[in-house]
Design an enzyme around this catalytic site. Sequence first.
Site, PDB file in Angstrom:
ATOM      1  N   THR A  70      -8.223   3.359   7.414  1.00 51.42           N
ATOM      2  CA  THR A  70      -7.401   3.176   8.626  1.00 51.42           C
ATOM      3  C   THR A  70      -8.317   2.898   9.817  1.00 51.42           C
ATOM      4  O   THR A  70      -8.088   1.956  10.587  1.00 51.42           O
ATOM      5  CB  THR A  70      -6.547   4.437   8.900  1.00 51.42           C
ATOM      6  OG1 THR A  70      -5.715   4.668   7.770  1.00 51.42           O
ATOM      7  CG2 THR A  70      -5.702   4.289  10.142  1.00 51.42           C
ATOM      8  N   GLN A 179      -7.840  -1.043  -1.965  1.00 49.11           N
ATOM      9  CA  GLN A 179      -7.236  -0.899  -3.296  1.00 49.11           C
ATOM     10  C   GLN A 179      -7.955  -1.751  -4.338  1.00 49.11           C
ATOM     11  O   GLN A 179      -7.577  -1.742  -5.507  1.00 49.11           O
ATOM     12  CB  GLN A 179      -5.751  -1.281  -3.256  1.00 49.11           C
ATOM     13  CG  GLN A 179      -4.874  -0.324  -2.470  1.00 49.11           C
ATOM     14  CD  GLN A 179      -4.746   1.059  -3.113  1.00 49.11           C
ATOM     15  OE1 GLN A 179      -5.127   1.282  -4.270  1.00 49.11           O
ATOM     16  NE2 GLN A 179      -4.195   2.007  -2.363  1.00 49.11           N
ATOM     17  N   CYS A 321       1.641   6.110   2.496  1.00 47.50           N
ATOM     18  CA  CYS A 321       1.594   5.983   3.947  1.00 47.50           C
ATOM     19  C   CYS A 321       2.892   5.439   4.532  1.00 47.50           C
ATOM     20  O   CYS A 321       3.049   5.348   5.723  1.00 47.50           O
ATOM     21  CB  CYS A 321       0.456   5.057   4.356  1.00 47.50           C
ATOM     22  SG  CYS A 321      -1.039   5.388   3.484  1.00 47.50           S
TER      23      CYS A 321
HETATM   24  N1  PMP Z   1      -5.494   0.180   3.292  1.00 49.54           N
HETATM   25  C1  PMP Z   1      -4.978   0.281   2.066  1.00 49.54           C
HETATM   26  C2  PMP Z   1      -4.780  -0.975   1.253  1.00 49.54           C
HETATM   27  C3  PMP Z   1      -4.611   1.521   1.544  1.00 49.54           C
HETATM   28  O1  PMP Z   1      -4.078   1.615   0.323  1.00 49.54           O
HETATM   29  C4  PMP Z   1      -4.810   2.679   2.344  1.00 49.54           C
HETATM   30  C5  PMP Z   1      -4.435   4.055   1.836  1.00 49.54           C
HETATM   31  N2  PMP Z   1      -3.144   4.157   1.339  1.00 49.54           N
HETATM   32  C6  PMP Z   1      -5.350   2.510   3.617  1.00 49.54           C
HETATM   33  C7  PMP Z   1      -5.689   1.254   4.057  1.00 49.54           C
HETATM   34  C8  PMP Z   1      -5.593   3.682   4.517  1.00 49.54           C
HETATM   35  O2  PMP Z   1      -6.669   4.425   4.016  1.00 49.54           O
HETATM   36  P1  PMP Z   1      -7.058   5.836   4.603  1.00 49.54           P
HETATM   37  O3  PMP Z   1      -5.913   6.734   4.322  1.00 49.54           O
HETATM   38  O4  PMP Z   1      -8.274   6.226   3.844  1.00 49.54           O
HETATM   39  O5  PMP Z   1      -7.320   5.690   6.038  1.00 49.54           O
END
Ligand code: PMP
Length: 377
Positions: A70, A179, A321
């Site tokens: 993020t 991913q 998310c």
């Molecule tokens: N980008 C993608 C493609 C994700 O799958 C995720 C997590 N679901 C994120 C960003 C966010 O990652 P993080 O929770 O480690 O900040």
Amino acid sequence: MIYLDYSATTPVSFEVLDSYNRTTKEFIGNANSIHGLGVKSKDLLNSATKQIADLFSVMESEITYTSGATESNNLALIGVALAYHKVGKHIIVSKLEHPSVYKICDYLASIGFEISYVNNDSEGLIDFDDLKKLVREDTILVSICAVNSETGVRQPLKMIRQIIKKENNNTILHSDITQAIGKISINFHDVDLASMSAHKIYGPKGIGLLYKNERVRLEPLLYGSGKSNDLHPGTPALPLIVSFAKAIRIALNDLDKREHFIERLNEKICKELEYYPVIKINKTKYSIPHILNISLMNIRPETFIHAMEEQDVYLSTNTACASGDISTSVMAIYNDKVRASSTIRISLSYLTTTDEINKFLNYFKMVYEKLNILVNK
Ligand code: PMP
């Protein structure tokens, strides 16, 4: 427990945790301190960064540690927008991005940037003609994820880069590879910026990185002290970084062998699901096998997830998310509201066993039949 939510997060592997614990105990100094303990920590930090840079065939100075994907996405998109706003204010993203990218785009739109959403075809592949048409002289950035978090659709980054650079050689390409890493092989030289998180590859939560090609300028989002990196000042999170390096090294091993094994598990599930006439499998020829998305159509996904949880089986709705929302990715591919609002994501790992899949399919049948009867009453 049957854990089939590896795309939401993964359990930390033993070796990675061991590395975290040892670094915490043995390297107490702040890597920014000038005394011996600080220098010892700084040396370890440098060697972890070198290890990561070598694994990705990039330069150490091109890596910035963040708290996760993020933050990496924020630094990439906002960092480019603020650094290049005098050159142009146009940004292109796909319709298959992670929700964090859309939130950042909403913010950038609110401060005067223009966001275009490139189309994809019915297999989820970026529409190259549309992309070509969208790139303009004032397009400063294109952001396209390597693998979609909901459907596992992968994009050909090299080809996408060629199309963009042919239209405008100055346009920067960012890819959210969160991913993709540890699942498929990624060539960092296909992109200018790349975001990833450790916790998706059996590493700890709270650490990620942004790869930034040396030619790209970014305006920092954080200001502070510390000599390690101007883009992420403060005390380097040494135990997280060292264990992240270990997680990356392990994650890049045996990709093909692991993918082949996961493919067989995926096929087993798909074959069984063919007996459920209402269920739709949201899988295209570009979907990687680690992420299997289905639409229940007539059962609310949250209800199904919680009923499966009662059997100690763990799945996701669309992404962890964006739970509860309509799946933007399934909508972008199939253009079907019912299909996009009843999705379940089953995410597999090389740690998943055939026995777990057999048990999962039994629980699936039991729960599905029970809820289907209730729906049809
Ligand atoms: N980008 C993608 C493609 C994700 O799958 C995720 C997590 N679901 C994120 C960003 C966010 O990652 P993080 O929770 O480690 O900040």
